[in-house]
Write an enzyme that holds these catalytic residues in place. Sequence first.
Site, mmCIF file in Angstrom:
data_model
loop_
_atom_site.group_PDB
_atom_site.id
_atom_site.type_symbol
_atom_site.label_atom_id
_atom_site.label_comp_id
_atom_site.label_asym_id
_atom_site.label_seq_id
_atom_site.Cartn_x
_atom_site.Cartn_y
_atom_site.Cartn_z
ATOM 1 N N GLN A 1 0.817 -1.210 0.000
ATOM 2 C CA GLN A 1 0.000 0.000 0.000
ATOM 3 C C GLN A 1 0.852 1.262 0.000
ATOM 4 O O GLN A 1 0.566 2.211 -0.712
ATOM 5 C CB GLN A 1 -0.909 -0.008 1.242
ATOM 6 C CG GLN A 1 -1.743 1.234 1.439
ATOM 7 C CD GLN A 1 -2.965 1.255 0.552
ATOM 8 O OE1 GLN A 1 -3.270 0.264 -0.112
ATOM 9 N NE2 GLN A 1 -3.665 2.368 0.531
ATOM 10 N N HIS B 1 -2.733 5.551 -12.545
ATOM 11 C CA HIS B 1 -3.193 4.221 -12.122
ATOM 12 C C HIS B 1 -4.703 4.099 -12.162
ATOM 13 O O HIS B 1 -5.235 2.994 -12.317
ATOM 14 C CB HIS B 1 -2.653 3.886 -10.721
ATOM 15 C CG HIS B 1 -3.427 4.492 -9.601
ATOM 16 N ND1 HIS B 1 -3.109 5.707 -9.043
ATOM 17 C CD2 HIS B 1 -4.529 4.062 -8.931
ATOM 18 C CE1 HIS B 1 -3.955 5.985 -8.079
ATOM 19 N NE2 HIS B 1 -4.825 5.004 -7.994
ATOM 20 N N ASN C 1 -15.381 18.757 10.550
ATOM 21 C CA ASN C 1 -14.909 17.376 10.408
ATOM 22 C C ASN C 1 -14.200 17.167 9.076
ATOM 23 O O ASN C 1 -13.202 16.443 8.983
ATOM 24 C CB ASN C 1 -16.089 16.401 10.529
ATOM 25 C CG ASN C 1 -16.625 16.321 11.942
ATOM 26 O OD1 ASN C 1 -15.975 16.770 12.869
ATOM 27 N ND2 ASN C 1 -17.803 15.776 12.111
#
Length: 546
Positions: free
Chosen positions: A140, A224, A275
């Site tokens: 990852q 990608h 947030n």
Amino acid sequence: MESRKRPLEADSGPSNGFQTPEKRVSAVRLPDSDYMRWGVEETCQFLLKEGLSKWVALFKDQNLSGVGLRYLSDDQLEKLGIKKLGDRLEILHSLRKLWQIKSEPSKVFNDPIHGHVELHPLLIKIIDTPQFQRLRYIKQLGGIYFVFPGASHNRFEHSIGVGHLAGQLLQALNERQPELLISSRDILCVQIAGLCHDLGHGPFSHMFDGMFIPKARPDVKWKHENASVLMFDYLVTDNNLEPVMKQHGLVLPEDLDFIKEQIAGPLDTNVEVGNLYDMFHTRNCLHRRAYQHKVGNIIETMITEAFFKADPYIKIQGAGGKIFTLSTAIDDMEAYTKLTDHVFEQILNSSSPELAEARQILQNILRRRLYKCVGQTQPNKSMEVTRVCYTSIGPSGAQDVILQPEDFVVNVIVMDYGMKEKNPINNVRFYCKSDPTTAIQIRKSQVSKLLPERFAEQLIRVFFKKTDDRSLAAAKKHFIQWCMNNNFSKPQDGDIIAPELTPLKASWANNNEGETGEVDGIRELNHVSVNGEKAKVQLFKEEEEQ
């Protein structure tokens, strides 16, 4: 679909005690599992399947199609003449099944982050393909694993988590905003997109598309995300998944296009509040502290160079037996399916003389003989910086140390909130509790005065391949002079590395004194004191400013 259909009851004779119910198949087949596309006849077929045949005539008389089913409430059913509460509840219970995705047997994954995750059988079919299983062997975080030993997770578990969360998001929207008319088909498509969004990653993830491909094939504009779309097409075709998708209620090719648009954006283009700001801030912090760690950058740079040197000698067989290299495998999905992080070991363990240089670079990484970072700076505005720009003043020497262009590596890193210089929150709409049907925009000034004024910056890092102290010291002074010449920010250790140079630039003074002026295209600094004497320098502007 077959396993979730209920049959009409048949006389099976007396019971011989308690038995486990068997899976049964419905006698009524629906032409399309997406209720939003049903006409009156398909709606009536659904009622029959659910054992609600006595209401078929009523629904037909009212011309109720699939679109109207989502709007039916207890009051409306009563007005239609269904007087008994029990009957109304039975109808509503059956209707709710239409917008719940957990209607088929699912497989459970024990995820370390999300706990037990249930996935739709179609998702399992996708996971059990070579194209998806390939993601087990792509880290990852690429080269960051060499810096943080715990960062060993791969694109496989990441993609399963994204597919799961995509489904959770759609289910939450479906329950809280039923007026959106989200169907189980919609949810399934979004889950597939989440699951498959990273199919196109190459070895060491972003290093491959962000560093290696631009170096090996500078004329190719390749991302990608686009490769994920190509690999998704290949996955579906190579594993004959279209019939399975139709069996599970997808409409093709419409849903395939929908899935691919979620992965890479629209196919026909060229491409509460605090947030969200916190989320983007956290993303930026993760990049600054981990993903763009200096040592991680150095390692990925070295891996990129090794791959580049090995590129012509790595052979990968693709469609029709055609042979591809590391950089050209992106042109053929059969070849690209075979390309994972394993190429690192392939080079490292090879005995081929053609791979000697690449092999030595990878051995240096494992032995921690890494390139050295000579400094980091920031330009005043976004600009293109390459090794050519860095060494354009020519080879420089200091105390009989000669610095050559090939000794340096220049990395330009962009830190942003996901939309370059733009504030991404400006593209988000919010809903108030007082009126949950009206979308509004919330500006930065309505949230806090402590939010960033800018949402993107460039970091320029220069690495030096030689590791002896004298060459490294000369390279660092060269870097300081280059920053001065280009009016970049003063490196944090500039006063330590080159105390004889930094006072020459007034804007770098720690007391914030000293101004710059411009005369006839030449930037001129005020007189400043250096070793008790006054000095004056002229710094020419960058070409792009002239």
